[in-house]
Design a protein around this motif. Structure first.
Motif, PDB file in Angstrom:
ATOM      1  N   SER A  18       0.797  -1.300   0.068  1.00 45.83           N
ATOM      2  CA  SER A  18       0.069   0.125  -0.004  1.00 45.83           C
ATOM      3  C   SER A  18       0.864   1.176  -0.076  1.00 45.83           C
ATOM      4  CB  SER A  18      -0.882   0.094   1.098  1.00 45.83           C
ATOM      5  OG  SER A  18       0.014   0.145   2.355  1.00 45.83           O
ATOM      6  N   LYS A  58      -5.533   1.503  -5.776  1.00 40.94           N
ATOM      7  CA  LYS A  58      -6.725   1.184  -5.094  1.00 40.94           C
ATOM      8  C   LYS A  58      -7.185  -0.280  -5.323  1.00 40.94           C
ATOM      9  CE  LYS A  58      -8.803   5.783  -5.628  1.00 40.94           C
ATOM     10  NZ  LYS A  58     -10.005   6.473  -6.097  1.00 40.94           N
ATOM     11  N   ALA A  67     -11.923  -0.612  -2.910  1.00 40.50           N
ATOM     12  CA  ALA A  67     -12.532   0.447  -3.347  1.00 40.50           C
ATOM     13  C   ALA A  67     -13.722   0.460  -4.091  1.00 40.50           C
ATOM     14  CB  ALA A  67     -11.340   1.432  -4.215  1.00 40.50           C
TER      15      ALA A  67
END
Length: 547
Positions: free
Chosen positions: A448, A480, A524
């Protein structure tokens, strides 16, 4: 450690008139017939000038004759190169050449698409489905095959008997199998599996999954993969247990029919098959009113799950003492349900290079969410400064670990650490009891923006637990997390959902899954796939196709 072929030889002599290998609903061979066919091929190999340690490709659908072909090659002292029948003709030809195979055992229909390929080292091609000669490089080989019956009768004028069985015992360090884990034609990786690897697996399995008179097993996994080869074939047939083959991976309906008829003592499966059986045959009954309410009430809950467990065990044939799942993570919902239903299951961990097992635990001691503890012939370690809390690469060393990759020194060198441990490429941690917990693959791990390690498998576990989701993949798109899902159309139909409600499923899945996920790995977006994910023959999703 006893040679695995000598274990098989003893089974042949002790179970001579009993069934050994059968096709479900088709032909069946006794151990005596098995041995006679092996001897005939040995005579042919000798007459055709095939030497011990030569490489022989075995590329055919799983069947009783596939099993006979395997042991005919192995007990002669040649090296078996099992290839998946699903590989393309170009891939098969490329791997035949790369493996330096001089003989091919294959099905007639596969050979029709293969015979025009250039394979200059091949001396003979034998049809597995009929045991006929499809091709010979010269006249002497053809004559050797055509005179086989005469040569066999001349050698055994009084008939072939169990006392005539004496299989070649190669050295434990010799190569038994070269197993290609993919059909790629670029830098192929043929895993070199030595005799001692199989011998170690026999020694491991005998006391932990003992075979008793009357036991049978159904083989549903592809024999081109070591997982199915060892635990659905080599081990059971070497201890007197007849094996019933499917020609391909069966549907849950066909599988359950076979279970009811054969009544196997053990089931070896990939999680996807068991998850489908659970979702189609067990979950609907548990979710039906008023069971969906009553099953949360102590006391009544026990009665409901006991009843469900008895029904599922009966569907498995009623004799299953052990259900082994491996090759992928198991849906936690399925694990919990199987535990409540008292299904004797476990999830193991391994890979082709470990021939195939690295961890195991008895069903009675198996801890949910783990893959058990290291087996006696191997030692595993976690390449991490804190193996109990920080995930690191799982590395292993032991008798059952492969020698490396055939004609691929670079891949071999990269696969092992300086002190001889095999790099699995998988990430995991060990709990305080030594149970292995898989966190994901090094190659699929997502890093991330804030430096957190995100394991897609953990996200997919949360997604797959949601209603109306059949399977899923979590992918990284521009920083994402996007979840790709395949809807469970049967569950949607049974629930009677309107079109508008179906359209709301992706967002509902996203919201509910995110409730179970840490902040740094929130999903997401959820996208619905119109078709199921493409899979390998061992039912793993081809992740590289979906980005």
């Amino acid at each position: 450690m006893e040679h695995y072929l000598k274990v098989f030889e003893r089974a042949v002599k002790e179970h001579w008139d009993e069934p050994a290998v059968c096709n479900f609903g088709g032909e069946c061979f006794t151990y005596g017939e098995f041995a006679a066919n092996i001897e005939k091929f040995h005579i042919f190999f000798q007459k055709a000038g095939i030497r011990k340690k030569e490489h022989v490709t075995l590329c055919a659908k799983s069947s009783a004759r596939w099993g006979i072909s395997f042991f005919s090659i192995a007990t002669y002292g040649a090296v078996v190169v099992p290839l998946l029948s699903e590989f393309t003709p170009d891939s098969i030809a490329s791997l035949v050449n790369h493996s330096d195979s001089t003989v091919i055992f294959t099905d007639s229909d596969i050979w029709e698409n293969l015979k025009d390929k250039r394979m200059p080292n091949v001396k003979a091609v034998i049809a597995v489905n009929s045991f006929t000669l499809l091709y010979s490089s010269d006249e002497s080989i053809r004559q050797a095959f055509e005179s086989l019956s005469h040569e066999f009768e001349t050698k055994f004028p009084m008939g072939f008997a169990r006392e005539n069985v004496d299989f070649f015992e190669s050295d434990q360090e010799d190569v038994a199998v070269i197993n290609y884990t993919s059909g790629t034609t670029s830098a192929p990786k043929g895993v070199i599996i030595q005799v001692k690897c199989f011998s170690a697996m026999m020694e491991f399995a005998e006391p932990r999954s003992p075979i008793f008179p009357g036991d049978k097993i159904v083989s549903m996994l592809p024999m081109g993969h070591i997982y199915g080869l060892v635990f659905e074939f080599l081990y059971p047939v070497s201890f007197g247990c007849p094996v019933y083959f499917f020609g391909k991976v069966p549907s849950p309906t066909l599988l359950l029919r076979a279970m009811a008829e054969v009544r196997p003592y053990m089931i070896v499966s990939v999680p996807l098959v068991m998850e489908k059986i659970y979702k189609s045959g067990v979950k609907p009954a548990l979710d039906k009113f008023p069971v969906n309410i009553l099953r949360h009430i102590p006391g009544i809950k026990r009665i409901i799950y006991d009843k469900a467990g008895k029904k599922l065990k009966a569907a498995f044939g009623g004799n299953v003492r052990m259900l082994i799942m491996g090759g992928a993570a198991v849906n936690p919902e399925v694990e919990k349900a199987f535990r409540l239903m008292k299904i004797p299951f476990l999830t193991g961990y391994g890979l082709t290079e470990a021939a195939p097992l690295l961890t195991f635990e008895y069903p009675s001691k198996f801890k949910l969410g783990t893959c058990g503890k290291e087996i006696p012939s191997a030692h595993i370690r976690i390449d991490s400064e804190d193996p109990h809390h920080i995930a690191g690469e799982i590395q292993a060393i032991g008798t059952n670990i492969c020698q490396g990759y055939y004609k691929n020194p670079e891949a071999t060198e990269n696969a092992f650490t300086a002190d001889g441990y095999f790099r699995t490429g998988d990430l995991g941690i060990l709990d305080k009891e030594g149970n292995l917990i898989i966190k994901g693959r090094l190659k699929t791990m997502i890093l991330s923006a804030n430096g957190q390690n995100i394991y897609p498998e953990e996200l997919e576990s949360a997604i797959n637990a949601q209603p109306f989701v059949s399977e899923s993949l979590a992918v990284d798109r521009n920083g994402k997390i996007v979840a790709l899902i395949v809807l469970d159309k049967d569950a949607i139909r049974k629930a009677g959902l309107e079109e508008e409600a179906v359209a709301d499923i992706p967002e509902t899945v996203r919201v509910n899954a995110n409730r179970e996920l840490p902040s740094y790995s929130k999903i997401a977006k959820v996208e619905v796939m119109l078709t199921p994910f493409e899979k390998t023959p061992k039912m793993s999703i081809k992740r590289y196709l979906y980005k």
